[in-house]
Motif scaffolding. Structure first.
Motif, PDB file in Angstrom:
ATOM      1  N   ALA A   1       0.828  -1.208   0.000  1.00 41.08           N
ATOM      2  CA  ALA A   1       0.000   0.000   0.000  1.00 41.08           C
ATOM      3  C   ALA A   1       0.865   1.262   0.000  1.00 41.08           C
ATOM      4  N   ILE A   2       1.894   1.263   0.823  1.00 38.82           N
ATOM      5  CA  ILE A   2       2.784   2.433   0.889  1.00 38.82           C
ATOM      6  C   ILE A   2       3.547   2.599  -0.420  1.00 38.82           C
ATOM      7  N   ALA A   3       4.019   1.481  -0.979  1.00 38.41           N
ATOM      8  CA  ALA A   3       4.766   1.543  -2.241  1.00 38.41           C
ATOM      9  C   ALA A   3       3.902   2.110  -3.363  1.00 38.41           C
ATOM     10  N   LEU A   4       2.658   1.670  -3.446  1.00 38.53           N
ATOM     11  CA  LEU A   4       1.764   2.164  -4.494  1.00 38.53           C
ATOM     12  C   LEU A   4       1.424   3.637  -4.283  1.00 38.53           C
ATOM     13  N   TYR A   5       1.270   4.026  -3.042  1.00 42.62           N
ATOM     14  CA  TYR A   5       0.983   5.437  -2.747  1.00 42.62           C
ATOM     15  C   TYR A   5       2.143   6.328  -3.173  1.00 42.62           C
ATOM     16  N   LEU A   6       3.351   5.869  -2.902  1.00 42.38           N
ATOM     17  CA  LEU A   6       4.532   6.663  -3.270  1.00 42.38           C
ATOM     18  C   LEU A   6       4.749   6.677  -4.781  1.00 42.38           C
ATOM     19  N   LEU A   7       4.296   5.642  -5.474  1.00 43.68           N
ATOM     20  CA  LEU A   7       4.459   5.570  -6.919  1.00 43.68           C
ATOM     21  C   LEU A   7       3.422   6.395  -7.677  1.00 43.68           C
ATOM     22  N   ALA A   8       2.335   6.734  -7.022  1.00 46.73           N
ATOM     23  CA  ALA A   8       1.240   7.447  -7.691  1.00 46.73           C
ATOM     24  C   ALA A   8       1.730   8.771  -8.265  1.00 46.73           C
ATOM     25  N   LYS A   9       1.439   8.980  -9.541  1.00 46.75           N
ATOM     26  CA  LYS A   9       1.898  10.196 -10.224  1.00 46.75           C
ATOM     27  C   LYS A   9       0.764  11.186 -10.462  1.00 46.75           C
TER      28      LYS A   9
ATOM     29  N   ILE B   1      -4.158   4.969 -22.871  1.00 44.37           N
ATOM     30  CA  ILE B   1      -4.811   6.257 -22.629  1.00 44.37           C
ATOM     31  C   ILE B   1      -6.037   6.471 -23.506  1.00 44.37           C
ATOM     32  N   LYS B   2      -6.020   5.956 -24.739  1.00 41.58           N
ATOM     33  CA  LYS B   2      -7.159   6.142 -25.635  1.00 41.58           C
ATOM     34  C   LYS B   2      -8.368   5.323 -25.177  1.00 41.58           C
ATOM     35  N   PHE B   3      -8.130   4.062 -24.826  1.00 40.40           N
ATOM     36  CA  PHE B   3      -9.222   3.218 -24.334  1.00 40.40           C
ATOM     37  C   PHE B   3      -9.766   3.761 -23.014  1.00 40.40           C
ATOM     38  N   ALA B   4      -8.866   4.198 -22.144  1.00 35.06           N
ATOM     39  CA  ALA B   4      -9.280   4.713 -20.842  1.00 35.06           C
ATOM     40  C   ALA B   4     -10.167   5.948 -20.990  1.00 35.06           C
ATOM     41  N   GLU B   5      -9.787   6.854 -21.872  1.00 33.00           N
ATOM     42  CA  GLU B   5     -10.586   8.061 -22.094  1.00 33.00           C
ATOM     43  C   GLU B   5     -11.939   7.719 -22.700  1.00 33.00           C
ATOM     44  N   TYR B   6     -11.946   6.797 -23.649  1.00 30.94           N
ATOM     45  CA  TYR B   6     -13.197   6.423 -24.313  1.00 30.94           C
ATOM     46  C   TYR B   6     -14.175   5.770 -23.341  1.00 30.94           C
ATOM     47  N   LEU B   7     -13.655   4.927 -22.454  1.00 30.08           N
ATOM     48  CA  LEU B   7     -14.498   4.179 -21.523  1.00 30.08           C
ATOM     49  C   LEU B   7     -14.727   4.905 -20.205  1.00 30.08           C
ATOM     50  N   HIS B   8     -14.097   6.070 -20.039  1.00 32.73           N
ATOM     51  CA  HIS B   8     -14.222   6.857 -18.800  1.00 32.73           C
ATOM     52  C   HIS B   8     -13.757   6.066 -17.578  1.00 32.73           C
ATOM     53  N   ILE B   9     -12.635   5.377 -17.737  1.00 35.12           N
ATOM     54  CA  ILE B   9     -12.010   4.692 -16.615  1.00 35.12           C
ATOM     55  C   ILE B   9     -10.651   5.350 -16.369  1.00 35.12           C
ATOM     56  N   PRO B  10     -10.080   5.194 -15.182  1.00 36.90           N
ATOM     57  CA  PRO B  10      -8.805   5.857 -14.885  1.00 36.90           C
ATOM     58  C   PRO B  10      -7.680   5.355 -15.779  1.00 36.90           C
ATOM     59  N   TYR B  11      -6.886   6.281 -16.270  1.00 37.60           N
ATOM     60  CA  TYR B  11      -5.676   5.896 -16.999  1.00 37.60           C
ATOM     61  C   TYR B  11      -4.529   5.801 -16.001  1.00 37.60           C
ATOM     62  N   VAL B  12      -3.943   4.620 -15.905  1.00 43.03           N
ATOM     63  CA  VAL B  12      -2.825   4.396 -14.993  1.00 43.03           C
ATOM     64  C   VAL B  12      -1.645   3.930 -15.831  1.00 43.03           C
ATOM     65  N   ALA B  13      -0.701   4.823 -16.044  1.00 45.14           N
ATOM     66  CA  ALA B  13       0.444   4.519 -16.900  1.00 45.14           C
ATOM     67  C   ALA B  13       1.205   3.296 -16.375  1.00 45.14           C
TER      68      ALA B  13
ATOM     69  N   PRO C   1      -3.522  12.338  -9.380  1.00 44.35           N
ATOM     70  CA  PRO C   1      -4.558  12.201  -8.342  1.00 44.35           C
ATOM     71  C   PRO C   1      -5.497  11.022  -8.572  1.00 44.35           C
ATOM     72  N   VAL C   2      -5.767  10.693  -9.837  1.00 46.04           N
ATOM     73  CA  VAL C   2      -6.704   9.609 -10.120  1.00 46.04           C
ATOM     74  C   VAL C   2      -6.197   8.271  -9.601  1.00 46.04           C
ATOM     75  N   GLU C   3      -4.896   8.142  -9.437  1.00 46.45           N
ATOM     76  CA  GLU C   3      -4.323   6.880  -8.973  1.00 46.45           C
ATOM     77  C   GLU C   3      -4.567   6.640  -7.490  1.00 46.45           C
ATOM     78  N   THR C   4      -5.025   7.651  -6.780  1.00 46.29           N
ATOM     79  CA  THR C   4      -5.378   7.487  -5.359  1.00 46.29           C
ATOM     80  C   THR C   4      -6.828   7.896  -5.128  1.00 46.29           C
ATOM     81  N   THR C   5      -7.653   7.718  -6.138  1.00 49.04           N
ATOM     82  CA  THR C   5      -9.063   8.076  -6.072  1.00 49.04           C
ATOM     83  C   THR C   5      -9.917   6.821  -6.148  1.00 49.04           C
ATOM     84  N   LEU C   6     -10.942   6.750  -5.310  1.00 51.78           N
ATOM     85  CA  LEU C   6     -11.853   5.610  -5.336  1.00 51.78           C
ATOM     86  C   LEU C   6     -12.878   5.833  -6.451  1.00 51.78           C
TER      87      LEU C   6
END
Length: 361
Positions: free
Chosen positions: A145-153, A222-234, A155-160
């Motif tokens: 959990a801490i590793a993923l939090y520190l890796l988040a680039k 990124i294209k699929f994520a935008e089209y489907l309105h889901i978070p883009y996580v690189a 805001p969407v990566e820490t959004t429910l």
């Protein structure tokens, strides 16, 4: 590992660029893990028999399970080995998410192995004391959990993210660590509780891993994520390779775990597989969808909570004939194979419901 080799060889023959495609490497990962599990399965089962690593069956469980006593357990080692080798061969090892998921697999696998080993040595179904088991799980879950939090680039990566709603989101901030911890540890224990009948836990695990592979692939584009309105996580797309390894290893193990089981996965497999599903769902921001798709795991866990709560608060009264709930149906007279197949059917429907959230928003 092989991706590095392919990149090098592509300088001399452009055909090796084909290995840069995620979908190809995912399919190769499935086949590799499946092949490893099928090839080494008989050897491992025989080895476990030689070491007398047999299952200790609960005396207070269904009487039909007494014949399972002595069946080789700790077969989850085969699953984890197949996943690990396949992932190391076909994944991009520069991707941090791959190492976090593998790290979770190893930590929870060690906790499960200790639990299984103590059950075998002392012939006691209780195994590792609950407080020590939970401590080991907590260390693994909190570290991830801490590793993923520190890796988040972003805001969407820490959004429910709430499925089926386009704009309903909840920024978590530092509470992302808390949610991630509970998802990983909770899913780990839920899969472990489900692992009580031949083939019951592994097939829903394979199904959910397959669905998460789809989410990972789409979230990493990124294209699929935008089209489907889901978070883009690189970088999350690379998880399709490790999901593929879980599918292949799971199907290979099911070959030997199908009724009547030649081997059980034990806690070493159940705890680690559950934790892996949890951490992958967190990375692709689909914790609630995991709750839906893993409804069988949730149902098993809730049945235990309700049973224990009722027993303590209602002076020994029970809600179910036996918990987890798969034992309740056995006690009602359902054959073991009937319970397993019906729970698989429920899993199929729930996974499809989870996948529907990609379009219904």
């Amino acid at each position: 590992m092989l991706l590095f080799l392919a990149d090098f060889l592509a300088q001399y023959y452009k055909g090796f660029h084909v290995f840069s495609y995620l979908t190809l490497r995912a399919m190769l990962s499935i086949l590799t893990a499946l092949g490893i599990a099928l090839w080494f399965g008989p050897w491992m089962i025989e080895r476990l028999r030689t070491l007398k690593y047999g299952q200790a069956v609960r005396t207070d469980g269904p009487q039909t399970h007494l014949v399972k006593s002595g069946t080789p357990t700790m077969g989850g080692v085969l699953i984890l080995a197949a996943i690990g080798v396949s992932t190391l061969l076909w994944a991009d090892l520069r991707n941090a998410y791959i190492w976090i998921v593998l790290g979770v697999m190893v930590v929870f696998g060690i906790v499960g192995w200790l639990d299984d080993y103590l059950k075998i040595v002392y012939k006691d179904p209780k195994g590792l004391p609950a407080k020590w088991k939970y401590l080991g799980q907590s260390i693994g879950g909190l570290a991830a959990a801490i590793a993923l939090y520190l890796l988040a680039k972003t805001p969407v990566e820490t959004t429910l993210i709430f499925p089926f709603f386009k704009n309903l989101v909840l920024p978590l901030g530092i509470f992302y660590i808390v949610l991630t911890y509970f998802v990983i540890v909770g899913t780990s224990n839920a899969v472990n509780l489900t692992d009580g009948l031949d083939g019951l836990a592994i097939m829903p695990t394979v199904m959910v891993a397959g669905a998460l592979a789809i989410f990972a692939y789409l979230s990493g584009n990124i294209k699929f994520a935008e089209y489907l309105h889901i978070p883009y996580v690189a970088g999350s797309g690379e998880l399709i390779v490790i999901c593929g390894a879980m599918i292949g290893a799971g199907l290979g193990f099911l070959w030997f775990n199908a009724y009547p089981a030649e081997v059980f996965m034990g806690d070493v497999g159940a705890l680690s597989l559950g934790a892996m599903l949890g951490v992958i769902a967190v990375i692709v921001r689909q914790e609630i969808v995991l709750f839906i798709m893993g409804g069988v795991f949730v149902m098993e866990t809730v049945s235990v909570i309700l049973q224990v709560g009722s027993f303590k608060l209602r002076n020994g009264k029970r809600i179910f004939k036996m918990a987890p709930i798969h034992h309740h149906f056995e006690e009602k007279g359902w054959p073991e194979t009937q319970v397993v197949v019906r729970f698989w059917i429920i899993s199929v429907m729930l996974v499809l419901l989870g996948l529907m959230s990609l379009k219904i928003r």
